[in-house]
Scaffold this active site. Structure first.
Site, mmCIF file in Angstrom:
data_model
loop_
_atom_site.group_PDB
_atom_site.id
_atom_site.type_symbol
_atom_site.label_atom_id
_atom_site.label_comp_id
_atom_site.label_asym_id
_atom_site.label_seq_id
_atom_site.Cartn_x
_atom_site.Cartn_y
_atom_site.Cartn_z
ATOM 1 N N LYS A 71 0.824 -1.203 0.000
ATOM 2 C CA LYS A 71 0.000 0.000 0.000
ATOM 3 C C LYS A 71 0.865 1.264 0.000
ATOM 4 O O LYS A 71 0.550 2.246 -0.696
ATOM 5 C CB LYS A 71 -0.925 -0.002 1.214
ATOM 6 C CG LYS A 71 -1.993 -1.082 1.172
ATOM 7 C CD LYS A 71 -2.792 -1.111 2.466
ATOM 8 C CE LYS A 71 -3.827 -2.217 2.459
ATOM 9 N NZ LYS A 71 -4.590 -2.276 3.727
ATOM 10 N N ALA A 87 -0.619 0.879 5.753
ATOM 11 C CA ALA A 87 -0.862 0.125 6.987
ATOM 12 C C ALA A 87 -1.829 -1.010 6.710
ATOM 13 O O ALA A 87 -2.651 -0.947 5.794
ATOM 14 C CB ALA A 87 -1.424 1.041 8.074
ATOM 15 N N ASP A 88 -1.709 -2.057 7.503
ATOM 16 C CA ASP A 88 -2.636 -3.172 7.400
ATOM 17 C C ASP A 88 -2.675 -3.900 8.738
ATOM 18 O O ASP A 88 -1.753 -3.777 9.559
ATOM 19 C CB ASP A 88 -2.231 -4.140 6.293
ATOM 20 C CG ASP A 88 -3.384 -5.052 5.897
ATOM 21 O OD1 ASP A 88 -4.229 -4.599 5.103
ATOM 22 O OD2 ASP A 88 -3.459 -6.188 6.401
ATOM 23 N N GLN A 89 -3.750 -4.644 8.939
ATOM 24 C CA GLN A 89 -3.910 -5.406 10.176
ATOM 25 C C GLN A 89 -4.507 -6.762 9.866
ATOM 26 O O GLN A 89 -5.410 -6.878 9.035
ATOM 27 C CB GLN A 89 -4.821 -4.651 11.137
ATOM 28 C CG GLN A 89 -4.977 -5.327 12.503
ATOM 29 C CD GLN A 89 -5.947 -4.563 13.384
ATOM 30 O OE1 GLN A 89 -7.144 -4.552 13.133
ATOM 31 N NE2 GLN A 89 -5.437 -3.912 14.414
ATOM 32 N N ALA A 124 0.651 -3.620 10.998
ATOM 33 C CA ALA A 124 1.888 -3.255 10.317
ATOM 34 C C ALA A 124 1.770 -1.861 9.728
ATOM 35 O O ALA A 124 0.690 -1.420 9.341
ATOM 36 C CB ALA A 124 2.195 -4.258 9.212
#
Length: 210
Positions: A71, A87-89, A124
């Protein structure tokens, strides 16, 4: 549309950051810290990237990091010269990764599976500029859902409404989801999907924050 935070005398950057996410929780975290940013959408095939990472043996934390990097790079390609945050989760129940429920039935099933058990949230964040990931990290939190019977789950679903479809696990800890838990271990910003303390540390190292 710019989501510029109010002025912050600690900010030393020129142009605001670019946040490659429309997550309301991530925007709120940056706004509360008064870090100037502009939120944008990026075209990333998350499920395809995740599938490839899993085929390569990635665990849920590594999947989150891989997606955050993708991203950030996608945002950087569209905004040359800018620092772009991706960001990612991911949510891991044991070795299994769960995704956002598609409907109330799926949300009910997810919450029932999480009830009485501890799961992990892996959040992250990556920062990229001009085709290069400058920095990335992943942080984890561990949450224990209290035992829930069918009546309690239905009451929660009724109260939360469509919000249960907007996040993995069918809950938002900053809202009604807090009623589902008996123990939470981890940084609040990590739980909300943006490890803010390490991100601020990186921005200071880049001279963007005092």
């Amino acid at each position: 549309m710019a989501d510029m935070a109010p002025g912050n005398p600690l900010w030393r950057g020129g142009a605001p950051l670019v946040l490659a996410s429309k997550s309301a929780a991530r925007r709120a975290l940056l706004e509360a810290a008064r870090v100037p940013f502009e939120a944008v959408n990026v075209a990333v095939d998350e499920r395809a990237i995740e599938a490839e990472a899993v085929r390569d043996g990635a665990d849920p934390a590594t999947v989150a990091l891989t997606l955050a990097r993708a991203k950030a790079l996608a945002g950087a390609a569209a905004h040359p010269g800018r620092h772009v945050i991706g960001a990612d989760q991911t949510l891991a129940l044991g070795d299994e990764a769960l995704h956002k429920p598609a409907d109330r039935t799926a949300a009910r099933a997810q919450i029932a599976r999480l009830a009485g058990r501890t799961h992990s949230l892996h959040s992250a964040v990556a920062v990229a500029r001009d085709g290069e990931v400058l920095w990335a990290t992943v942080e984890s939190a561990h949450l224990t859902v209290r035992p829930l019977d069918g009546e309690a789950i239905e009451a929660y679903l009724d109260a939360a409404g469509e919000a249960v479809l907007s996040s993995v696990g069918g809950y938002q800890l900053e809202g009604l989801g807090i009623h589902l838990f008996e123990r939470v271990e981890g940084d609040h910003s990590v739980i909300l999907g943006l490890p803010l303390l390490p991100l601020l540390g990186f921005l200071r190292s880049e001279g963007l924050l005092l």
